[in-house]
Every structure is written in structure tokens, then in C-alpha cells.
Scaffold this motif. Sequence first.
Motif, PDB file in Angstrom:
ATOM      1  N   ASP A  40       0.831  -1.200   0.000  1.00 59.95           N
ATOM      2  CA  ASP A  40       0.000   0.000   0.000  1.00 59.95           C
ATOM      3  C   ASP A  40       0.869   1.255   0.000  1.00 59.95           C
ATOM      4  N   HIS A  41       1.895   1.255   0.821  1.00 60.37           N
ATOM      5  CA  HIS A  41       2.809   2.402   0.867  1.00 60.37           C
ATOM      6  C   HIS A  41       3.560   2.581  -0.455  1.00 60.37           C
ATOM      7  N   ALA A  42       4.115   1.495  -0.967  1.00 59.64           N
ATOM      8  CA  ALA A  42       4.866   1.569  -2.228  1.00 59.64           C
ATOM      9  C   ALA A  42       3.955   1.975  -3.384  1.00 59.64           C
ATOM     10  N   GLY A  43       2.725   1.493  -3.385  1.00 58.68           N
ATOM     11  CA  GLY A  43       1.771   1.854  -4.437  1.00 58.68           C
ATOM     12  C   GLY A  43       1.410   3.328  -4.408  1.00 58.68           C
ATOM     13  N   ARG A  44       1.227   3.879  -3.204  1.00 53.28           N
ATOM     14  CA  ARG A  44       0.928   5.314  -3.092  1.00 53.28           C
ATOM     15  C   ARG A  44       2.093   6.164  -3.582  1.00 53.28           C
ATOM     16  N   GLU A  45       3.305   5.784  -3.211  1.00 52.84           N
ATOM     17  CA  GLU A  45       4.481   6.536  -3.654  1.00 52.84           C
ATOM     18  C   GLU A  45       4.635   6.456  -5.173  1.00 52.84           C
ATOM     19  N   ALA A  46       4.402   5.283  -5.735  1.00 51.05           N
ATOM     20  CA  ALA A  46       4.526   5.108  -7.185  1.00 51.05           C
ATOM     21  C   ALA A  46       3.452   5.895  -7.927  1.00 51.05           C
ATOM     22  N   ALA A  47       2.222   5.866  -7.426  1.00 49.21           N
ATOM     23  CA  ALA A  47       1.139   6.613  -8.077  1.00 49.21           C
ATOM     24  C   ALA A  47       1.398   8.112  -7.989  1.00 49.21           C
ATOM     25  N   ARG A  48       1.941   8.555  -6.888  1.00 51.55           N
ATOM     26  CA  ARG A  48       2.278   9.975  -6.747  1.00 51.55           C
ATOM     27  C   ARG A  48       3.349  10.362  -7.763  1.00 51.55           C
ATOM     28  N   ALA A  49       4.363   9.523  -7.916  1.00 55.64           N
ATOM     29  CA  ALA A  49       5.413   9.802  -8.899  1.00 55.64           C
ATOM     30  C   ALA A  49       4.839   9.826 -10.315  1.00 55.64           C
ATOM     31  N   ALA A  50       3.915   8.927 -10.608  1.00 50.83           N
ATOM     32  CA  ALA A  50       3.293   8.908 -11.937  1.00 50.83           C
ATOM     33  C   ALA A  50       2.441  10.148 -12.152  1.00 50.83           C
ATOM     34  N   ASP A  56       8.300   5.737 -16.494  1.00 47.80           N
ATOM     35  CA  ASP A  56       8.004   4.420 -15.939  1.00 47.80           C
ATOM     36  C   ASP A  56       9.203   3.771 -15.263  1.00 47.80           C
ATOM     37  N   LEU A  57      10.390   3.955 -15.802  1.00 51.35           N
ATOM     38  CA  LEU A  57      11.584   3.361 -15.202  1.00 51.35           C
ATOM     39  C   LEU A  57      11.838   3.948 -13.816  1.00 51.35           C
ATOM     40  N   ASP A  58      11.695   5.270 -13.681  1.00 56.48           N
ATOM     41  CA  ASP A  58      11.876   5.909 -12.374  1.00 56.48           C
ATOM     42  C   ASP A  58      10.801   5.466 -11.386  1.00 56.48           C
ATOM     43  N   THR A  63       9.357   2.307  -6.652  1.00 60.17           N
ATOM     44  CA  THR A  63       8.533   1.259  -6.039  1.00 60.17           C
ATOM     45  C   THR A  63       9.413   0.193  -5.395  1.00 60.17           C
ATOM     46  N   MET A  64      10.446  -0.228  -6.074  1.00 61.67           N
ATOM     47  CA  MET A  64      11.354  -1.235  -5.519  1.00 61.67           C
ATOM     48  C   MET A  64      12.062  -0.712  -4.267  1.00 61.67           C
ATOM     49  N   ASN A  65      12.423   0.565  -4.267  1.00 62.54           N
ATOM     50  CA  ASN A  65      13.065   1.156  -3.098  1.00 62.54           C
ATOM     51  C   ASN A  65      12.108   1.238  -1.908  1.00 62.54           C
ATOM     52  N   GLN A  66      10.832   1.482  -2.168  1.00 60.92           N
ATOM     53  CA  GLN A  66       9.848   1.627  -1.101  1.00 60.92           C
ATOM     54  C   GLN A  66       9.340   0.285  -0.578  1.00 60.92           C
ATOM     55  N   ALA A  67       9.620  -0.799  -1.275  1.00 62.70           N
ATOM     56  CA  ALA A  67       9.116  -2.123  -0.892  1.00 62.70           C
ATOM     57  C   ALA A  67      10.085  -2.822   0.050  1.00 62.70           C
ATOM     58  N   ALA A  68      10.395  -2.168   1.154  1.00 67.84           N
ATOM     59  CA  ALA A  68      11.338  -2.731   2.126  1.00 67.84           C
ATOM     60  C   ALA A  68      10.754  -3.998   2.751  1.00 67.84           C
ATOM     61  N   GLY A  69      11.564  -5.021   2.838  1.00 69.73           N
ATOM     62  CA  GLY A  69      11.128  -6.262   3.451  1.00 69.73           C
ATOM     63  C   GLY A  69      10.492  -7.254   2.492  1.00 69.73           C
ATOM     64  N   LEU A  70      10.303  -6.861   1.243  1.00 66.27           N
ATOM     65  CA  LEU A  70       9.745  -7.774   0.248  1.00 66.27           C
ATOM     66  C   LEU A  70      10.840  -8.226  -0.704  1.00 66.27           C
TER      67      LEU A  70
END
Length: 126
Positions: A40-50, A56-58, A63-70
Motif C-alpha cells: 500500500d505504501h509503495a503503491g501510493r508513492e509510485a502513483a504519486r510519482a506517476a 516508468d523506469l523511475d 517502487t522497488m526502493n519503497q518495498a522494504a522487506g519484500l
Amino acid sequence: MRSEKGQSLVEMALILPILLLLLTGMLDFGTLIHVELVMDHAGREAARAASVGKNDLDIKQLTMNQAAGLDITQLTVMIDPDPTSRQQGTYATVTLSYPIHFFTPVIGAFFPKPYVLQNKTVMRVE
């Protein structure tokens, strides 16, 4: 009076499977909640960036940076629409998918293997 030496052993043998099922069920539930919150956190950050015009690459890197622990090799990121179609006032959608494998065989029997969690976030392009 009879000897009661084996009573505690029998009681432990009856309770131990239930106790182990509860403990591993808690582990599964905790893992499920953790993955859902991280996505949920990574998705919000990615949607905000979009929504602010990143490519898309950024967005995928963020998203990968925000997905800590996965395990980021298992995380799937889909961005819609493509960068050329993101005009002001339209909506950017980011969909994340991540497979979950349950520890508890009894719980895992009720869900497909692997169980795929999805998170979809939509934001208006600025």
C-alpha cells in the motif's frame, strides 16, 4: 489411589497441535498484513510519482526502493497509462502484485498456491 504420572503427557499431546496451529496461523496473518501495508505504501508513492510526470523506469525503481522487506524479484509493477498518455486531469494507475506462501499447511490448503496479493492505486495527474 491411582498414579497420575502420564496425565500431563497426554494433556500436552492433545493441546500441542492446537497451540502450534495457532502460532503458525499468527505468523501467516502477520506476514499477510505486513506485505499488504508495504504494498500500500509503495503503491501510493509510485502513483504519486506517476501523477507528477515521472517516467516508468523511475516509477518502478521508486517502487522497488519503497518495498522494504519484500523480495523485489517477486514484485510486479504495472503502470497505466503509458507516459505519453498521462495528460493533466487524467488518472494514473499503479497496480502491484506479490505472491504469498503460507507457513501453515492447513491455512495454505484453503488458498491457491501461491496466493497473490494485489494493490491498485489511482491518482489524478497534475
